[in-house]
Design an enzyme around this catalytic site. Structure first.
Site, PDB file in Angstrom:
ATOM      1  N   ARG A   9      26.565  31.117  75.538  1.00  0.00           N
ATOM      2  CA  ARG A   9      27.717  31.179  74.639  1.00  0.00           C
ATOM      3  C   ARG A   9      28.959  30.538  75.255  1.00  0.00           C
ATOM      4  O   ARG A   9      29.446  30.969  76.297  1.00  0.00           O
ATOM      5  CB  ARG A   9      28.037  32.627  74.247  1.00  0.00           C
ATOM      6  CG  ARG A   9      29.166  32.691  73.222  1.00  0.00           C
ATOM      7  CD  ARG A   9      29.504  34.097  72.761  1.00  0.00           C
ATOM      8  NE  ARG A   9      30.518  34.061  71.711  1.00  0.00           N
ATOM      9  CZ  ARG A   9      31.836  34.006  71.947  1.00  0.00           C
ATOM     10  NH1 ARG A   9      32.294  34.007  73.176  1.00  0.00           N
ATOM     11  NH2 ARG A   9      32.681  33.947  70.933  1.00  0.00           N
ATOM     12  N   LEU A  68      32.572  21.983  47.596  1.00  0.00           N
ATOM     13  CA  LEU A  68      31.285  21.366  47.939  1.00  0.00           C
ATOM     14  C   LEU A  68      30.927  20.334  46.861  1.00  0.00           C
ATOM     15  O   LEU A  68      31.076  20.625  45.673  1.00  0.00           O
ATOM     16  CB  LEU A  68      30.204  22.446  47.981  1.00  0.00           C
ATOM     17  CG  LEU A  68      28.840  21.946  48.445  1.00  0.00           C
ATOM     18  CD1 LEU A  68      28.829  21.793  49.958  1.00  0.00           C
ATOM     19  CD2 LEU A  68      27.737  22.893  48.006  1.00  0.00           C
ATOM     20  N   TYR A 103      23.310  24.072  55.872  1.00  0.00           N
ATOM     21  CA  TYR A 103      22.118  24.433  55.106  1.00  0.00           C
ATOM     22  C   TYR A 103      22.036  23.624  53.826  1.00  0.00           C
ATOM     23  O   TYR A 103      22.982  22.923  53.456  1.00  0.00           O
ATOM     24  CB  TYR A 103      22.092  25.938  54.823  1.00  0.00           C
ATOM     25  CG  TYR A 103      23.040  26.425  53.756  1.00  0.00           C
ATOM     26  CD1 TYR A 103      24.416  26.456  53.953  1.00  0.00           C
ATOM     27  CD2 TYR A 103      22.564  26.874  52.525  1.00  0.00           C
ATOM     28  CE1 TYR A 103      25.272  26.909  52.966  1.00  0.00           C
ATOM     29  CE2 TYR A 103      23.418  27.337  51.525  1.00  0.00           C
ATOM     30  CZ  TYR A 103      24.767  27.347  51.752  1.00  0.00           C
ATOM     31  OH  TYR A 103      25.622  27.794  50.775  1.00  0.00           O
ATOM     32  N   ARG A 135      22.813  14.995  51.074  1.00  0.00           N
ATOM     33  CA  ARG A 135      23.930  15.885  51.439  1.00  0.00           C
ATOM     34  C   ARG A 135      23.640  16.597  52.766  1.00  0.00           C
ATOM     35  O   ARG A 135      24.555  16.796  53.574  1.00  0.00           O
ATOM     36  CB  ARG A 135      24.190  16.896  50.319  1.00  0.00           C
ATOM     37  CG  ARG A 135      25.440  17.728  50.562  1.00  0.00           C
ATOM     38  CD  ARG A 135      25.794  18.608  49.385  1.00  0.00           C
ATOM     39  NE  ARG A 135      24.770  19.613  49.122  1.00  0.00           N
ATOM     40  CZ  ARG A 135      24.762  20.421  48.065  1.00  0.00           C
ATOM     41  NH1 ARG A 135      25.744  20.360  47.177  1.00  0.00           N
ATOM     42  NH2 ARG A 135      23.806  21.302  47.896  1.00  0.00           N
ATOM     43  N   GLU A 157      36.105  26.689  43.215  1.00  0.00           N
ATOM     44  CA  GLU A 157      34.705  26.698  42.784  1.00  0.00           C
ATOM     45  C   GLU A 157      34.187  28.123  42.835  1.00  0.00           C
ATOM     46  O   GLU A 157      34.911  29.051  43.195  1.00  0.00           O
ATOM     47  CB  GLU A 157      33.858  25.785  43.681  1.00  0.00           C
ATOM     48  CG  GLU A 157      33.865  26.180  45.135  1.00  0.00           C
ATOM     49  CD  GLU A 157      33.165  25.169  46.044  1.00  0.00           C
ATOM     50  OE1 GLU A 157      32.216  24.503  45.601  1.00  0.00           O
ATOM     51  OE2 GLU A 157      33.569  25.090  47.222  1.00  0.00           O
TER      52      GLU A 157
HETATM   53  N1  PDD Z   1      25.084  27.086  46.729  1.00  0.00           N
HETATM   54  N2  PDD Z   1      29.717  25.354  45.613  1.00  0.00           N
HETATM   55  C1  PDD Z   1      29.300  26.201  46.564  1.00  0.00           C
HETATM   56  C2  PDD Z   1      30.304  26.878  47.425  1.00  0.00           C
HETATM   57  C3  PDD Z   1      27.918  26.429  46.731  1.00  0.00           C
HETATM   58  O1  PDD Z   1      27.498  27.273  47.702  1.00  0.00           O
HETATM   59  C4  PDD Z   1      26.986  25.790  45.878  1.00  0.00           C
HETATM   60  C5  PDD Z   1      25.500  25.974  46.011  1.00  0.00           C
HETATM   61  C6  PDD Z   1      27.486  24.921  44.894  1.00  0.00           C
HETATM   62  C7  PDD Z   1      26.568  24.174  43.958  1.00  0.00           C
HETATM   63  O2  PDD Z   1      25.932  23.099  44.629  1.00  0.00           O
HETATM   64  P1  PDD Z   1      24.489  22.604  44.172  1.00  0.00           P
HETATM   65  O3  PDD Z   1      24.599  22.238  42.737  1.00  0.00           O
HETATM   66  O4  PDD Z   1      24.266  21.434  45.028  1.00  0.00           O
HETATM   67  O5  PDD Z   1      23.541  23.742  44.413  1.00  0.00           O
HETATM   68  C8  PDD Z   1      28.856  24.718  44.794  1.00  0.00           C
HETATM   69  C9  PDD Z   1      23.687  27.313  47.007  1.00  0.00           C
HETATM   70  C10 PDD Z   1      22.812  27.299  45.801  1.00  0.00           C
HETATM   71  C11 PDD Z   1      23.547  28.575  47.843  1.00  0.00           C
HETATM   72  O6  PDD Z   1      24.431  28.781  48.683  1.00  0.00           O
HETATM   73  O7  PDD Z   1      22.589  29.336  47.678  1.00  0.00           O
END
Ligand code: PDD
Length: 289
Positions: free
Chosen positions: A104, A208, A37, A56, A183
């Site tokens: 499946r 990520l 996603y 990405r 993170e």
């Molecule tokens: N999540 N790390 C994780 C595990 C994330 O799920 C996200 C973003 C980030 C930040 O990445 P970015 O700056 O590209 O949004 C870091 C999104 C917003 C979500 O799952 O809704």
């Protein structure tokens, strides 16, 4: 702007009312979390840093060997059409691509047609009460798989971590592995040391590659701020001058406590506020990263 229940969403090439957007129970996204996603912010009706998000998305698809359903121009067209049809001025666009529908079986057949879903969500990102008052966060063990660099829809560990945080009155959970913060449940983790160095973990398969992370690092460098990409511990975070996290859906969020221990004077830090303001200017298109 239509009510959330009346949104027009994108499903496999068609724009349909949310209530009519149905997916097979044999979709591998549902059965195996076999999909990826992306989340891009929308501000003033325009996509923020969207090329980087689409890059990405392509990378995530390639890592899972899911065929690319659309070109970058097609994706942008879909996103802009959703913004238009839903009169979205501020919020996010969520895109999901799964490997598709098949009987499946862990092993997937060749040439499956990916399932593609995209929808808008209204959200006040700039005038955010959370970012104004600052977020509380808690720390938890990182229970995830080893390829966190892929933006996979397998988010169970994050669901559990963020639910635990919410039940503790915290807005985010930072996950910890081998003594170091990896993170946030849905954000990138940063601290600012007492000597005003901005610290964030280097990219690897452990986290990520945050799109907001990269933009904030570039914008901070332009302000002649010092950025060190290195792991940091929870102890170091608690002793930091400032703590913050970044994501497309919240931009830059100041943290006021970690596991109940106040950061600094327990108020959003000044440098974090400055970074948030600079990022908002960039997101509005007044700056390029
Ligand atoms: N999540 N790390 C994780 C595990 C994330 O799920 C996200 C973003 C980030 C930040 O990445 P970015 O700056 O590209 O949004 C870091 C999104 C917003 C979500 O799952 O809704």
């Amino acid at each position: 702007m239509p009510d959330a229940a009346d949104r027009i969403v994108f499903l496999n090439g068609a724009y349909v009312p949310l209530a009519d957007a149905n997916i097979s129970i044999m979709d591998r996204g549902f059965l195996f979390a076999d999909g990826i996603y992306e989340v891009s912010a929308v501000l003033d009706g325009k996509l923020v840093d969207n090329d980087a998000h689409l890059a990405r998305l392509k990378r995530s698809l390639a890592e899972l060997r899911i065929a690319e359903p659309y070109s970058s121009a097609d994706w942008i067209g879909i996103e802009e059409e959703l913004i238009r049809r839903n009169s979205l001025t501020e919020g996010v666009i969520y895109i999901e691509v799964t490997r598709g529908v098949a009987e499946r079986d862990f092993v997937y057949p060749p040439d499956l047609r990916p399932t593609v879903v995209a929808f808008t969500q209204v959200k006040a990102i700039v005038a955010s009460p959370l970012s104004n008052r600052g977020a509380k966060l808690i720390t938890l063990p990182d229970l995830r798989w080893a390829r966190r660099d892929i933006k996979s829809v397998a988010l169970l560990a994050q669901v559990l971590a963020k639910q635990t945080a919410a039940e503790a009155g915290a807005a985010e959970a930072w996950m910890v592995e081998d003594g170091f913060v990896t993170e946030g449940g849905s954000s990138t983790a940063f601290i600012i040391t007492q000597d005003m160095r901005i610290i964030t973990r280097p990219l690897s398969t452990a986290i990520l590659p945050g799109i907001t992370r990269l933009a904030v690092m570039r914008l901070a460098a332009r302000e002649n701020l010092t950025i060190d990409e290195r792991p940091f511990s929870v102890v170091e975070a608690k002793a930091a001058a400032e703590v913050f996290y970044t994501s497309a859906s919240n931009f830059v969020v100041p943290v006021i406590s970690v596991d109940g221990d106040p950061i600094g004077n327990g108020q959003p830090g000044p440098l974090t506020r400055q970074l948030r303001d600079i990022y908002i200017d960039f997101a509005r298109g007044e700056e390029s990263p």
